[in-house]
Design an enzyme around this catalytic site. Structure first.
Site, PDB file in Angstrom:
ATOM      1  N   ASP A 146       0.797  -1.076  -0.048  1.00 58.67           N
ATOM      2  CA  ASP A 146      -0.061   0.037   0.023  1.00 58.67           C
ATOM      3  C   ASP A 146       0.793   1.238   0.000  1.00 58.67           C
ATOM      4  O   ASP A 146       2.115   1.165   0.226  1.00 58.67           O
ATOM      5  CB  ASP A 146      -0.866  -0.038   1.355  1.00 58.67           C
ATOM      6  CG  ASP A 146      -1.858  -1.094   1.108  1.00 58.67           C
ATOM      7  OD1 ASP A 146      -2.449  -1.575   0.089  1.00 58.67           O
ATOM      8  OD2 ASP A 146      -2.114  -1.650   2.179  1.00 58.67           O
ATOM      9  N   TYR A 217       7.307  -9.991   6.109  1.00 64.96           N
ATOM     10  CA  TYR A 217       7.034  -8.681   6.558  1.00 64.96           C
ATOM     11  C   TYR A 217       7.730  -8.352   7.769  1.00 64.96           C
ATOM     12  O   TYR A 217       8.009  -9.068   8.767  1.00 64.96           O
ATOM     13  CB  TYR A 217       5.673  -8.195   6.650  1.00 64.96           C
ATOM     14  CG  TYR A 217       4.946  -8.201   5.606  1.00 64.96           C
ATOM     15  CD1 TYR A 217       4.738  -6.942   4.673  1.00 64.96           C
ATOM     16  CD2 TYR A 217       4.015  -9.265   4.810  1.00 64.96           C
ATOM     17  CE1 TYR A 217       4.066  -6.711   3.527  1.00 64.96           C
ATOM     18  CE2 TYR A 217       3.524  -9.088   3.612  1.00 64.96           C
ATOM     19  CZ  TYR A 217       3.563  -7.812   2.867  1.00 64.96           C
ATOM     20  OH  TYR A 217       2.815  -7.812   1.802  1.00 64.96           O
TER      21      TYR A 217
END
Length: 443
Positions: A146, A217
């Site tokens: 994002d 992540y």
């Protein structure tokens, strides 16, 4: 030019019949002015006469006065991709996300450029791809990040122009004759997007999205005001397969019904200088999942919620709809790595001057941010900005240093809830059906 010099020049060019013995130094100012005006008028008439004689001659038109199409040089002619073969390759790249509107190229204009859009513009500029339409060349991406999110080992796969024929591409001995994709693209890309490697021979049926075995992540945060031990214990509760519908943003356009995801690793690890990170490895993640997971860990680290909150939110029989809460900031999130089957990645030669130039740009960028960080810390200390909380109020940590200040903290399970999965999906279907009906003309 002096007045007398101008007179002598005009006299030489336009009035050679004047007697040589004319001594202009003895003339009065009025006579000199009158003479200059006569000579200038004579020169103008002569120029007009010469212009009349050349009216029938073709005039030379300046290039800038031509229409745009006629101004184009030969090298501006459309590039003929049909003269070249293409090959299917994979690129590994890294980027800093805060200057971009996310990874994926968008159909509609966005406030900031996208990472993919910037890369495809570079590829289009050097004629590696024929257009800015990813569907034209079998394009696929690994992990969609994002706005604000960075990535260190992102991967895309696509067809690009090749120097070699299809037969030559099969022989790995010809790899050195191939276009130097890494160097060419890094010359065109901004410093905060770097191509790190290319795979000229991806595995059979390779797809950057579906061939990815897991995604890694990391979410960075400062330990200030947080109980790290409590967060470490809570983070391990995410491990295993769970339903994460209460830890994501629901997207009706995807019509997702299965929100179960498997987390292989979830732990809090130190990175030095009071900086820690949530280290996550999973096969796939939902939209905003990591930021929602981190937001709940912050609440536990602040002592605002008990560790049992995570188990409650993952029990969709108990908590069937997502409570309303703010997710953590985007900037500290990094797609740290992506795991694929064994692949032959070709990196730039570290001893090559070309790669040294690219490395130097990255070093300069890193140094610039380090120096700015140091200056910002001096700025904060000079102003004696306190780190203590506001008395009588609660600042909810969101990872951005500012957080959200509330007068009274409301427990998560006592809050209002968002629409259910079924409701979100149905609303999208209804909206799509209504749009379709509007397009159908009345009989």
């Amino acid at each position: 030019m002096s007045f007398i010099s101008k007179l002598l020049r005009l006299g030489k060019n336009a009035s050679k019949s004047l007697p040589e013995q004319c001594d202009y130094a003895k003339w009065s100012k009025e006579d000199l002015v009158r003479k200059v005006m006569e000579l200038e008028a004579e020169k103008k008439r002569k120029a007009e006469d010469e212009g009349d004689q050349s009216d029938n001659k073709p005039k030379k038109v300046k290039r800038e006065d031509l229409p745009e199409k006629k101004r184009r040089k030969k090298k501006d002619k459309p590039f003929d991709f049909s003269k070249y073969d293409t090959r299917f390759v994979a690129f590994k790249f890294a980027y800093l996300g805060w200057n971009y509107n996310g990874l994926a190229i968008q159909k509609e204009p966005t406030p900031l450029p996208t990472v993919e859009g910037t890369i495809l513009e570079a590829m289009n500029a050097c004629k590696l791809v024929p257009s800015m339409v990813p569907q034209d060349y079998n394009f696929s991406r690994c992990g969609r990040t994002d706005k604000g999110v960075s990535a260190m080992n992102q991967v895309i796969s696509l067809n690009v122009r090749s120097n070699l024929t299809k037969e030559e591409q099969q022989d790995k001995n010809n790899d050195d004759k191939e276009i130097d994709y890494v160097h060419i693209l890094n010359q065109l890309l901004p410093d905060d997007i770097r191509i790190s490697a290319v795979c000229l021979h991806p595995p059979k049926n390779f797809d950057a999205r579906f061939s990815c075995q897991n995604r890694h992540y990391r979410y960075l945060f400062h330990k200030d005001g947080l109980d790290i031990k409590s967060m470490e214990e809570a983070a391990r509760m995410y491990e295993g397969e769970h339903d994460f519908r209460n830890f994501c943003k629901l997207d009706g356009s995807k019509q997702i019904n299965n929100y179960k995801r498997n987390i292989e690793r979830s732990q809090i690890i130190p990175l030095g200088e009071n900086i820690y990170c949530l280290d996550l490895i999973g096969s796939a993640f939902l939209w905003h999942q990591v930021r929602c997971m981190m937001a709940n860990l912050f609440l536990i680290g602040q002592g605002l919620e008990h560790q049992s909150l995570l188990k409650d939110l993952m029990d969709v029989g108990k908590v069937m709809q997502k409570p309303i809460y703010d997710m953590a900031s985007d900037i500290p999130l990094i797609l740290f790595d992506c795991k694929f089957p064994e692949m032959e990645w070709r990196t730039a030669d570290p001893h090559n001057f070309k790669s040294l130039q690219s490395d130097r740009r990255v070093y300069a960028l890193s140094l610039d941010y380090n120096l700015k960080s140091t200056v910002a810390n001096i700025f904060r200390k000079t102003l004696c900005v306190p780190t203590s909380e506001i008395q009588g109020r609660t600042r909810i940590n969101l990872g951005d240093g500012k957080g959200k200040v509330v007068a009274v903290y409301q427990k998560m399970l006592e809050r209002g809830v968002m629409d259910s999965v079924e409701s979100v999906n149905q609303k999208f279907r209804d909206k799509k059906a209504a749009k379709k009906r509007r397009r159908v003309p009345a009989s």
